[in-house]
Each structure stands twice: as C-alpha cells, then as structure tokens.
Design a protein around this motif. Structure first.
Motif, short mmCIF file in Angstrom:
data_model
loop_
_atom_site.label_atom_id
_atom_site.label_comp_id
_atom_site.label_asym_id
_atom_site.label_seq_id
_atom_site.Cartn_x
_atom_site.Cartn_y
_atom_site.Cartn_z
N VAL A 95 -7.08 -4.16 0.62
CA VAL A 95 -7.60 -2.98 1.32
C VAL A 95 -8.82 -2.49 0.55
O VAL A 95 -8.75 -2.30 -0.67
CB VAL A 95 -6.56 -1.86 1.41
N CYS A 96 -9.94 -2.32 1.24
CA CYS A 96 -11.12 -1.77 0.58
C CYS A 96 -11.74 -0.70 1.49
O CYS A 96 -11.74 -0.84 2.72
CB CYS A 96 -12.15 -2.84 0.23
N ALA A 97 -12.22 0.37 0.86
CA ALA A 97 -12.75 1.51 1.62
C ALA A 97 -13.83 2.21 0.82
O ALA A 97 -13.97 2.02 -0.39
CB ALA A 97 -11.61 2.47 1.94
N LYS A 98 -14.60 3.04 1.53
CA LYS A 98 -15.61 3.85 0.85
C LYS A 98 -15.77 5.18 1.56
O LYS A 98 -15.45 5.32 2.75
CB LYS A 98 -16.95 3.12 0.81
N PHE A 135 -8.09 -2.29 -3.40
CA PHE A 135 -6.68 -2.47 -3.74
C PHE A 135 -6.25 -3.88 -3.36
O PHE A 135 -6.59 -4.39 -2.28
CB PHE A 135 -5.80 -1.47 -2.97
N VAL A 136 -5.48 -4.50 -4.24
CA VAL A 136 -4.94 -5.84 -3.99
C VAL A 136 -3.44 -5.81 -4.26
O VAL A 136 -3.00 -5.25 -5.27
CB VAL A 136 -5.60 -6.91 -4.90
N SER A 137 -2.66 -6.42 -3.35
CA SER A 137 -1.22 -6.50 -3.54
C SER A 137 -0.79 -7.97 -3.55
O SER A 137 -1.18 -8.74 -2.66
CB SER A 137 -0.48 -5.76 -2.43
N GLU A 138 -0.02 -8.36 -4.56
CA GLU A 138 0.53 -9.71 -4.63
C GLU A 138 1.91 -9.69 -3.98
O GLU A 138 2.84 -9.05 -4.48
CB GLU A 138 0.65 -10.15 -6.10
N LYS A 188 -7.71 -11.32 -11.06
CA LYS A 188 -8.96 -12.06 -11.03
C LYS A 188 -9.73 -11.79 -9.74
O LYS A 188 -10.95 -11.61 -9.74
CB LYS A 188 -8.68 -13.56 -11.18
N LEU A 189 -8.99 -11.76 -8.63
CA LEU A 189 -9.64 -11.48 -7.34
C LEU A 189 -10.25 -10.09 -7.35
O LEU A 189 -11.37 -9.88 -6.85
CB LEU A 189 -8.62 -11.61 -6.21
N LEU A 190 -9.54 -9.14 -7.90
CA LEU A 190 -10.04 -7.77 -7.98
C LEU A 190 -11.34 -7.70 -8.79
O LEU A 190 -12.29 -7.02 -8.38
CB LEU A 190 -8.97 -6.87 -8.62
#
Length: 396
Positions: free
Chosen positions: A342-345, A331-334, A387-389
C-alpha cells in the motif's frame, strides 16, 4: 433390443440371462449387453441401478440405440455360458421411494394449486422437483405435504399399465405424454395418472414419509427439495442430533432455539462493532507513532508488517496522509509467501503512487492499481519485504 424386465417387475433383483456382446468403449471401459436385464438405466430423472453380473460390479447403466449397456469395473470371464445378475436392492428401493414420493408430491401441488412439475432430479441425499410457478407460500407447502402423506397413509395401490395413445387420451393425465407408442402409465387411482418408465413400489405406503426440506427460485420456476421414505427418517435423525446438542449449549428448549440463536447473533454483531471501534482507535495511535518514528525521511513513513490485512494497511495509510498532507506512505506486508503493498501521499506531497507501484509490481510478478495519490497491489515474495521497501524508498 434387450427386453426390459425392470418394466415388468421392479422387485426382481436376481435374474439369469445370456450375453449379446461384451466390448470396450473408447475410454477402455468394459460394457456388456444382455439378452434381457433387470437393471434400470439412467432416465426420467432417476439414476441407474448398480449390482453385479457374474460377480463383476456394474457401475453404470445406460440405454442407447435400443440397447441397455452395463458399464463394468472389469471384464466378465466365462460370460459365454450364462450371466447371473443381482441388483443392489437397497439402492433400487431407495430410488423407488424417491420417485414415488415425487409422483405423489407433484400430483398434490397440481391437484391443489394447478402447479405443473416441469423437472425432476433424484439426488444422492435429496431430490428436487421444479414447479411452474414463480413462488410458493409456506401454507401451500404445508397443505401439499399434508395431502401427500395422507395418500401414503391410505396405502393406495400403484398400478402400471401399458396403453395405446387413444386409451391414454381417455385418462386424466397429469402431464402431456412424450411418446406416441409403448406408453407406460403409473397410476395412483383417483389421484395421479402419469406416463413414466421408472421403478415404483406396489403401494403408496411403501414410499414412506414425504418431507419438503426447502424451496428456491429458479428463473420462472420454483425448485422444491424433498425426501421420501428412509431418507426422511435419516434427515429427521440428523436434525434431532443437532437439536439435542444445541439445547444444552444454548440453554433453551427446542422451541426456543431460534430466539436463542438470534440473541447470540445480535450480541456478536454488537461485539464486532465495538471491536472495530477499538481497532480504529488503535490504528489512529499507530499512525501517529509511525509518523513520529520515521527517520529516513521526515516526509515518508515506511514499514514492513507480518500477516497484516491489506484493509488495515489502507486505513493506516489514509490516516497518515490525511494528518500530514505533505507526507508519503509505503507499507509492505509479508503474507503466506506473498507480498502486499500500500502506498499513498498527501494532497501536496511529491511523487506518483500509481507509477511507483507499477514499477514495483513488475519485480514481483504482481497485480494492482490505484491513482496518483493512493495505490495498492500484491505479488510473489521473490524478495524480502524489507528489501522491497528499501527499493521503493529509493524510487520514490
């Protein structure tokens, strides 16, 4: 050494003197030293006087090496003839009221409970005394206030007296003297005897109403905030204006305002709790929807948000990976020219989220951290969120 006329007569606000010297300090400020002056320099917890010398503003006064140094906002022209000084009386009298209020209040706490004053500060709106005690009861504050204002109403004379060390030892001084010669006492007969070089009125009645505004612990001391005289009137006026505005808003009389505010706070707390529960429910539905819409990779959920709080993204990510233990989340927030990630697995999903985040943060001058399973951070919006995502999706 300049003769300190302020010691002799605190009501002296206009005087004529001669210039000893006028010079600039290392910062370029003009400083004047007079043969004699009525300006009070900063000292003993009391701020300096302000006013003018030949029409030039005096913005500071300090005593240094036996000289009373007047800091000016410009050079005095024609100073070789004579100097005409004028004190800002409103400021001087305000300081006289506050300093006298301090003497009276300190003596009240000392006489009633044996609490010594170990510090005093005269501020712009409020003043403080530090008492040598770890705590004060409300009843003690009220009793000290009552005694202090009784002394004011009795309008006792305030005497200043120059004494020798031997003469001082015969008097019931409130605190130990800090000097052995040129001892100046400020005396309220049968109430307070104290060594002091500050400015005071000629009677206690001129100090006006003394009011304690609050207390707080300062290490092993208790700091008492108070006002005296005109400041107490101003404090009362401000508070009365607030009460007058709150009474119709809260639909309660003055004595019922506290209960009305407590009811509002309780209602606010209940509403916030309900709102949080609703938001959690919505986030649960959102997590399922995001999982269902994931197209790039059946095991990876990715999304870009606008102005999304990172706490919400964290909740959303945990819900997804807890429901699908093989899934991964990016997840990316501008947010305000910044990017938050936030990244998870899940428990059995492939990849290392801490390593993925670390590589990404290098590209956006960011900071963050976490673990193999859950990581979060943020940095500069040097690239767009989408783009980052996509770059993160490729690196996963």
């Amino acid at each position: 050494m300049s003769e300190k006329l302020f010691y002799q007569n605190p009501y002296l606000t206009k005087f004529t003197s001669s210039l000893v010297k006028q010079e600039q300090d290392e910062r370029g400020n003009w400083i004047a030293v007079l043969r004699e002056t009525a300006f009070y320099p900063t000292g003993g917890g009391q701020p300096h006087d302000t006013g003018t010398l030949n029409g030039v503003k005096v913005i500071g006064v300090e005593e240094e090496d036996g000289e009373v140094r007047h800091f000016l906002d410009e050079r005095i022209e024609g100073a070789e003839i004579s100097i005409h000084g004028e004190i800002d009386w409103d400021r001087r009298f305000d300081h006289m009221q506050q300093h006298t209020g301090q003497h009276i209040l300190s003596a009240a706490f000392d006489n009633l409970f044996g609490y010594k004053t170990v510090g005093f500060h005269l501020g712009r709106e409020e003043s403080t005394i530090d008492l040598e005690t770890t705590g004060l009861e409300e009843s003690q504050i009220l009793e000290a206030e009552k005694i202090a204002n009784r002394i004011v109403l009795e309008n006792r004379p305030i005497e200043t007296r120059w004494v020798t060390k031997e003469e001082a030892t015969l008097l019931p001084l409130r605190k130990q003297l800090s000097v052995n010669e040129d001892i100046r006492l400020v005396i309220i007969p049968d109430f307070d005897y104290n060594g002091c070089g500050g400015t005071h009125p000629s009677s206690t009645g001129q100090a006006g109403l003394i009011k304690v505004l609050g207390t707080e612990k300062e290490k092993k001391k208790t700091r008492v905030t108070f006002t005296a005289g005109e400041r107490s009137f101003e404090q009362f006026s401000k508070k009365q204006q607030v009460v007058a505005k709150l009474t119709p808003l809260l639909n309660a009389p003055q004595e019922g305002l506290e209960k009305a505010v407590l009811r509002l706070l309780e209602a606010k707390e209940q509403l916030e709790k309900q709102l949080e529960e609703v938001k959690d429910t919505l986030i649960e539905f959102e997590a399922k929807e995001l999982r269902a819409k994931s197209k790039k990779d059946e095991y990876t959920v990715a999304a870009v948000f606008k102005e999304r709080p990172i706490q919400e993204m964290q909740k959303l990510a945990r819900l997804v990976v807890n429901d699908e233990i093989e899934s991964r989340v990016i997840f990316v927030s501008e947010t305000d020219r910044k990017l938050q990630i936030v990244c998870a697995k899940g428990k059995v999903a492939e990849g290392n989220m801490k390593e993925l985040l670390g590589k990404t943060l290098l590209k956006i001058n960011g900071r963050g951290g976490g673990s193999e399973f859950f990581a979060q951070g943020g940095g500069e919006a040097v690239v767009g969120g989408q783009k980052l995502l996509e770059e993160m999706f490729e690196n996963i």
